[in-house]
Design a protein around this motif. Sequence first.
Motif, PDB file in Angstrom:
ATOM      1  N   THR A   1       0.844  -1.197   0.000  1.00  9.81           N
ATOM      2  CA  THR A   1       0.000   0.000   0.000  1.00  9.81           C
ATOM      3  C   THR A   1       0.875   1.241   0.000  1.00  9.81           C
ATOM      4  O   THR A   1       2.064   1.188   0.319  1.00  9.81           O
ATOM      5  CB  THR A   1      -0.917   0.023   1.234  1.00  9.81           C
ATOM      6  OG1 THR A   1      -0.111  -0.069   2.418  1.00  9.81           O
ATOM      7  CG2 THR A   1      -1.892  -1.143   1.214  1.00  9.81           C
ATOM      8  N   ALA A   2       0.266   2.360  -0.368  1.00  8.80           N
ATOM      9  CA  ALA A   2       1.001   3.618  -0.441  1.00  8.80           C
ATOM     10  C   ALA A   2       1.272   4.170   0.957  1.00  8.80           C
ATOM     11  O   ALA A   2       0.441   4.053   1.855  1.00  8.80           O
ATOM     12  CB  ALA A   2       0.213   4.639  -1.245  1.00  8.80           C
ATOM     13  N   HIS A   3       2.446   4.798   1.109  1.00 12.14           N
ATOM     14  CA  HIS A   3       2.807   5.418   2.386  1.00 12.14           C
ATOM     15  C   HIS A   3       3.460   6.766   2.110  1.00 12.14           C
ATOM     16  O   HIS A   3       4.438   6.830   1.365  1.00 12.14           O
ATOM     17  CB  HIS A   3       3.770   4.524   3.173  1.00 12.14           C
ATOM     18  CG  HIS A   3       3.224   3.166   3.452  1.00 12.14           C
ATOM     19  ND1 HIS A   3       2.244   2.939   4.385  1.00 12.14           N
ATOM     20  CD2 HIS A   3       3.513   1.959   2.900  1.00 12.14           C
ATOM     21  CE1 HIS A   3       1.961   1.648   4.416  1.00 12.14           C
ATOM     22  NE2 HIS A   3       2.711   1.035   3.513  1.00 12.14           N
ATOM     23  N   PRO A   4       2.918   7.830   2.706  1.00 11.57           N
ATOM     24  CA  PRO A   4       1.720   7.843   3.548  1.00 11.57           C
ATOM     25  C   PRO A   4       0.449   7.754   2.716  1.00 11.57           C
ATOM     26  O   PRO A   4       0.489   7.850   1.499  1.00 11.57           O
ATOM     27  CB  PRO A   4       1.825   9.198   4.257  1.00 11.57           C
ATOM     28  CG  PRO A   4       2.540  10.057   3.270  1.00 11.57           C
ATOM     29  CD  PRO A   4       3.539   9.166   2.581  1.00 11.57           C
ATOM     30  N   SER A   5      -0.670   7.588   3.403  1.00  9.13           N
ATOM     31  CA  SER A   5      -1.964   7.485   2.731  1.00  9.13           C
ATOM     32  C   SER A   5      -2.672   8.826   2.830  1.00  9.13           C
ATOM     33  O   SER A   5      -3.233   9.185   3.866  1.00  9.13           O
ATOM     34  CB  SER A   5      -2.802   6.388   3.396  1.00  9.13           C
ATOM     35  OG  SER A   5      -4.095   6.341   2.834  1.00  9.13           O
ATOM     36  N   GLY A   6      -2.633   9.588   1.748  1.00  2.34           N
ATOM     37  CA  GLY A   6      -3.344  10.863   1.706  1.00  2.34           C
ATOM     38  C   GLY A   6      -2.586  12.002   2.351  1.00  2.34           C
ATOM     39  O   GLY A   6      -1.387  11.916   2.649  1.00  2.34           O
ATOM     40  N   ALA A   7      -3.323  13.088   2.581  1.00  2.00           N
ATOM     41  CA  ALA A   7      -2.727  14.298   3.139  1.00  2.00           C
ATOM     42  C   ALA A   7      -2.330  14.084   4.598  1.00  2.00           C
ATOM     43  O   ALA A   7      -2.896  13.230   5.294  1.00  2.00           O
ATOM     44  CB  ALA A   7      -3.719  15.457   3.029  1.00  2.00           C
ATOM     45  N   LEU A   8      -1.358  14.880   5.051  1.00  2.00           N
ATOM     46  CA  LEU A   8      -0.906  14.804   6.437  1.00  2.00           C
ATOM     47  C   LEU A   8      -1.551  15.918   7.256  1.00  2.00           C
ATOM     48  O   LEU A   8      -1.681  17.060   6.793  1.00  2.00           O
ATOM     49  CB  LEU A   8       0.612  14.932   6.517  1.00  2.00           C
ATOM     50  CG  LEU A   8       1.434  13.884   5.755  1.00  2.00           C
ATOM     51  CD1 LEU A   8       2.918  14.064   6.063  1.00  2.00           C
ATOM     52  CD2 LEU A   8       0.981  12.468   6.094  1.00  2.00           C
ATOM     53  N   THR A   9      -1.951  15.570   8.472  1.00  2.00           N
ATOM     54  CA  THR A   9      -2.479  16.561   9.410  1.00  2.00           C
ATOM     55  C   THR A   9      -1.662  16.478  10.694  1.00  2.00           C
ATOM     56  O   THR A   9      -1.057  15.444  11.002  1.00  2.00           O
ATOM     57  CB  THR A   9      -3.951  16.299   9.731  1.00  2.00           C
ATOM     58  OG1 THR A   9      -4.084  14.987  10.310  1.00  2.00           O
ATOM     59  CG2 THR A   9      -4.799  16.390   8.480  1.00  2.00           C
TER      60      THR A   9
END
Length: 602
Positions: free
Chosen positions: A85-93
Motif C-alpha cells: 500500500t502507499a505510504h503515507p496514505s493521503g494528506a498529512l495533518t
Amino acid sequence: MSTSKPAPSRRSALAVLAGVAAGGSLPFAVAPSANAAASANAATPSGTAAAPSGTAATSAGTTVPMAPGGKLPMVADPSDPWHFTAHPSGALTTRVLSGTPACLEVSDGTGVLATLTTGAKTVTVRGPKRWFTEQKKPFADGFARTTTTGWGTSPGGGTWTRHNGVAGDYFLESGRAVVNLTASNASRHVFLSDQLVGDFDAAARFSFDKVPTGAPVSLALSFGVRDVDNHYRARLEVTPAKDVRLVLEKELADVSGTLSPAVTVGTGFAAFDHWWVQVEKSGPVIRARAWRDGTPTPDTWHHSVRDPEQQPDKVFTSGSLGVRALASQGATVPLEARIYDFVVTSADWADPPVVCHDTWVRVLPEPFDGTWTPALEQRVRAWAADTSPDALAYASMFRPHAPAVTDPALQGAQVLGASGYSETDDAGLRYVGADFHEYMGLAWTFPASGESTGTPEARWKGNLDCSGFVRMVYGHHMGIPMVLYKDYDGRNLPRTSKRQATNGPGTVVASGTDAPPSLTALRIGDVVFFDATTDPDDPEATAGVVDHTGIYVGQDQHGGLRFVSSRKTPNGPTMADLGAKSILNGAATDLYTKSLRVIRRF
C-alpha cells in the motif's frame, strides 16, 4: 590510526549489508507464524507505553516467529499488507499533544503516522510490523575463577545456587567445582539461576577423588528443575565394584522414580577418572548418554524416553539446569564429587520475551524546534516508506544470534553482530569499559570535541558495556554526535551512563531522585537510566548515581515494558531476564523496575 564517524551514505551501505546478511531486503525478513501474525493484525501502534494499541504483542502460547533453524532477534513479515500500500496514505495533518514533553502528532488517512518531540531528534514512525524476541545463547563454565564461597556466577548462564548441606560443602578449586560429600545418604544440589530453560543440549564432565566403598556414589546433570524435590536428572553412578552406570530419573514431590533403568557404560573406574554426561531435551523427548573422557562420543543414546506422566503440572517442560551429588546410604565418606566443565551447546527459553508493534525509531539531523515545516513533512513522508534499519533494528543486531556484518569503509571491521559485555577477571566478574569503537577494534576521533583514542586493547573487541551499547546504536549507527569526557553540551552523546542521563542529547521525559519516575510519557526508543548497583570501590556505582542504561523496546506478550541493555550476567546486550528482569513495570522488588531514575528522549 584515527577514524571518524561514517557519513550517512555509509550507514545506507550498512543497511544493504544488514539486509543481505539476513537473506532479504528487509532486516531479518521472514514470515511469522500464522498465529503470531493474526494476534498483531489489529494493532495500530502509536509508540507509547501507555496505550495497548501501541504495543500489541503475541498472545500467550503463540509460537514465536523464527527464521528456519534460527533464533534471530528481530523478524518482519514480508507479506504484511503494509508493503503493498502507499505510504503515507493521503494528506498529512498535525496536532499538538497535551503533556510534557511537548509532542507533535502527524497523521495520514489511516491513523497516526509519526510523533516528533520538541527538543529531541528521535521520531517514532509507523512502519511494517516487527517481532523482537530473544533466545538463550550457549555458554560453557570451566570454573576457572576464585570465590570466597560457593561456585559464583557462570560466564553467561546465570548464578550457581546451592541447596542442602552447608556453604563449606560447595567450593571452587584449581579450575574445578567441588561438592564435598561428608555424610552417607547426603544429597547435594547446585542449580543455575535461569529457571526458564525449555529444550536444550548440555553436557558436564564429572569425577570423584576416590573409588567408593560400602555403596555407590553419583553425580547427575539435573534439568527441568523446579526445586530440589521436582526435577529430572541423568545420574552417573559409580559402584564399589568400579562399574559406571547411567540412569535417567525423575523426582516428583520428593519421590524419586526411574524414567529409564540404569545402563552400564563402563567398568574399571579409578579415582580421578573423568566421565561426560550429555542430555538433550527436545519437546517431550529426553535423551542421555555418557562416556569416558578421551574416548569417542557414543554414536547412539543410552536413554531415549518420554515422560509418561499425563498431567501437565507434573511434567517439567522448563526449569533450571544444574548438578546433583549423592553418597548413597552406606557409602564411605568423606569424598569429593568434582565437576570440571558444564557446557550448554544450545538452549531455548520455553517462554521467551516477545515484543510486537509497527513503531520505527528514526533520527532527525537537528532537534525538533516545535515548528512543522515543508522540509519536515518531506522527511516524514520519506520515512513512511523506509524499511532501512532504524534504532531498534540496530539494537537487535547486537543481541544473541544476530549475524555478523563488516564494513569495508572501516578497514573491514565488524560493525554489527552478537556482542559480549567483556572478559572476566579472576573472580569471574566482568570488566566495565567496552565502547562502540572498541567493539570494532578501531582507534577513533570525535569531531564534536576533538578527542582521539589510541588503538583499543584486544580484550575489548566484540564487546560493549551498557553506555557503549547505547553509543553504538544512537551514535555510530544513527548519527548522533559523540564525545568522550568533555563538551557535555546537551547535544553530544557522552561516554558514561551517568553523563548521558544528566548531559545527554535531547530532552528528559521523566526523572526521579530516590524512586522510579512516571512511565506515562514513555515512548518506544526512549533511553532509560538506572541507579542499579552499589560498589564502594566504584564511584560510578554508588547509591544515588546513575550507573546503567538501555533502550526501551516496547510491551511484551505479558504486558511487561521491555528494554534492551548490555549487562554483565547475560554477557552482552539483552532484552531478556537472565540475572534480572528487563522490564520497567514489574514488581516493586524487581531490580530495574525499582532502580529506574531517568527517561531521556535523544
